[in-house]
Enzyme design. Sequence first.
Site, PDB file in Angstrom:
ATOM      1  N   TYR A 103       0.849  -1.208   0.000  1.00 21.95           N
ATOM      2  CA  TYR A 103       0.000   0.000   0.000  1.00 21.95           C
ATOM      3  C   TYR A 103       0.875   1.246   0.000  1.00 21.95           C
ATOM      4  O   TYR A 103       0.731   2.125  -0.850  1.00 21.95           O
ATOM      5  CB  TYR A 103      -0.935   0.015   1.208  1.00 21.95           C
ATOM      6  CG  TYR A 103      -1.548   1.369   1.438  1.00 21.95           C
ATOM      7  CD1 TYR A 103      -1.058   2.232   2.418  1.00 21.95           C
ATOM      8  CD2 TYR A 103      -2.590   1.821   0.642  1.00 21.95           C
ATOM      9  CE1 TYR A 103      -1.591   3.488   2.602  1.00 21.95           C
ATOM     10  CE2 TYR A 103      -3.138   3.081   0.827  1.00 21.95           C
ATOM     11  CZ  TYR A 103      -2.632   3.911   1.806  1.00 21.95           C
ATOM     12  OH  TYR A 103      -3.152   5.165   1.980  1.00 21.95           O
TER      13      TYR A 103
HETATM   14  C1  WQD Z   1      -2.617   3.147  14.857  1.00 24.43           C
HETATM   15  C2  WQD Z   1      -1.886   2.573  16.067  1.00 24.43           C
HETATM   16  C3  WQD Z   1      -1.552   0.196  15.991  1.00 24.43           C
HETATM   17  C4  WQD Z   1      -5.754  -0.950  16.557  1.00 24.43           C
HETATM   18  C5  WQD Z   1      -2.427   3.142   8.945  1.00 24.43           C
HETATM   19  C6  WQD Z   1      -1.805   3.250   7.598  1.00 24.43           C
HETATM   20  C7  WQD Z   1      -1.722   4.686   7.178  1.00 24.43           C
HETATM   21  C8  WQD Z   1      -3.059   5.327   7.260  1.00 24.43           C
HETATM   22  C9  WQD Z   1      -3.627   5.152   8.663  1.00 24.43           C
HETATM   23  C10 WQD Z   1      -4.025   5.264   5.030  1.00 24.43           C
HETATM   24  C11 WQD Z   1      -0.861   1.516  15.679  1.00 24.43           C
HETATM   25  C12 WQD Z   1      -2.431   0.602  17.171  1.00 24.43           C
HETATM   26  C13 WQD Z   1      -4.581  -0.230  16.356  1.00 24.43           C
HETATM   27  C14 WQD Z   1      -5.958  -1.635  17.782  1.00 24.43           C
HETATM   28  C15 WQD Z   1      -3.823  -0.876  18.544  1.00 24.43           C
HETATM   29  N1  WQD Z   1      -3.942   4.788   6.295  1.00 24.43           N
HETATM   30  N2  WQD Z   1      -3.643  -0.207  17.342  1.00 24.43           N
HETATM   31  N3  WQD Z   1      -4.977  -1.571  18.741  1.00 24.43           N
HETATM   32  O1  WQD Z   1      -1.123   1.752  11.307  1.00 24.43           O
HETATM   33  O2  WQD Z   1      -0.764   4.133  12.192  1.00 24.43           O
HETATM   34  O3  WQD Z   1      -1.634   3.798   9.890  1.00 24.43           O
HETATM   35  O4  WQD Z   1      -3.683   3.752   8.922  1.00 24.43           O
HETATM   36  O5  WQD Z   1      -3.388   6.126   4.519  1.00 24.43           O
HETATM   37  O6  WQD Z   1      -1.276   4.690   5.846  1.00 24.43           O
HETATM   38  O7  WQD Z   1      -0.485   2.765   7.684  1.00 24.43           O
HETATM   39  O8  WQD Z   1      -3.071   3.293  11.835  1.00 24.43           O
HETATM   40  O9  WQD Z   1      -5.125   3.047  13.137  1.00 24.43           O
HETATM   41  O10 WQD Z   1      -4.083   0.957  12.089  1.00 24.43           O
HETATM   42  O11 WQD Z   1      -3.007   2.040  14.066  1.00 24.43           O
HETATM   43  O12 WQD Z   1      -2.947  -0.864  19.430  1.00 24.43           O
HETATM   44  O13 WQD Z   1      -7.017  -2.307  18.033  1.00 24.43           O
HETATM   45  O14 WQD Z   1      -2.830   1.919  16.899  1.00 24.43           O
HETATM   46  O15 WQD Z   1      -0.636  -0.815  16.388  1.00 24.43           O
HETATM   47  O16 WQD Z   1       0.261   1.642  16.528  1.00 24.43           O
HETATM   48  P1  WQD Z   1      -1.548   3.187  11.371  1.00 24.43           P
HETATM   49  P2  WQD Z   1      -3.903   2.289  12.759  1.00 24.43           P
END
Ligand code: WQD
Length: 327
Positions: free
Chosen positions: A141
């Site tokens: 992605y």
């Molecule tokens: C955020 C943090 C998880 C769920 C992604 C894409 C980025 C953008 C946004 C499109 C992380 C933690 C999550 C849960 C948790 N998308 N988490 N428990 O990974 O920062 O970014 O989405 O453009 O490109 O990479 O976002 O919301 O998935 O996670 O601890 O139940 O929350 O590990 O640290 P991320 P996320």
Amino acid sequence: MTWLITGGAGYIGAHVVRAMTEAGERTVVYDDLSSGFAERLPEHVPLITGSTLDADRVAAVLTEHGVTGVVHLAARKQVGESVERPLYYYRENLEGLRVVLDAVTRARVPSFVFSSSAAVYGMPDVDLVTEETPCSPMSPYGETKLAGEWLVRATGRATGLSTASLRYFNVAGAARPELADVGVYNLIPMVFEKLTEGAAPRVFGDDYATPDGTCVRDYIHVVDLAEAHVAAARALDAAPGRELTLNVGSGEGVSVREMIDRINTVTGHGIPPVVTARRPGDPARVVASAERIGTELGWQAKHDVQDMITSAWSGWTRLHPEAARTA
Ligand code: WQD
């Protein structure tokens, strides 16, 4: 000006359409409705359904509606899915972009705003990520977004197309409950889902080198993100031949544990989280420097995390009324 918003029936797209319309811009939406909803759009905004891979249809939309600028949001955006289906993601996100860019240059459309992502940075080892921070995406992605930026930039340099690539950080919130994100792929809705089940929210690892051990992210309200698109569109209109690559973030970091605590307070659920294993590929900290977008566009984030959570919760309880009752 007439702006074509590809992916305009999606969560972010519908907010961009709303902001562009309220700013007095004429908009037309092109969307395959695979994850978007026509109901998200104002009655007066024309919606043409179709794939970005359909070159003839894209070209026809540009000419029939006298399009003078394109905001290209249509893409697949699930990081995990992209790892399992790289060919699908490269076709949809990169070939789809190429088809639209080819039609844009043939129709001599002068302005192009591209939806990129903080995922292009991968695991940046800096306190604040600037647009000069080396890009090393960790997922197909993220790769499609970085390669997309290269394609947009090269096309601009070859044809004079005025371009802006906007690197979204973590988008949340909603202008109105009916515009909320319905996907459960990011922290806030994933926590909502657990609370609605009466289960404990999960913290994916608390042994990171951060103040409370949990990952730190830069959350941006979707309304502020939409306003950044209006500002970018107007900047490209005003000065042909622009080439902008801009972080769209708040400049503030919030940890997973802080976010879950805030969500528990807003929702009234108060179920303590459980710590589970780290999620592969998660960087400890990704927080934007928003200096360049401030300088180039005079834009800065205005909505805070409280507003993001509260507005997202309103959207969630609209579709899951049982969630509000158990609070
Ligand atoms: C955020 C943090 C998880 C769920 C992604 C894409 C980025 C953008 C946004 C499109 C992380 C933690 C999550 C849960 C948790 N998308 N988490 N428990 O990974 O920062 O970014 O989405 O453009 O490109 O990479 O976002 O919301 O998935 O996670 O601890 O139940 O929350 O590990 O640290 P991320 P996320």
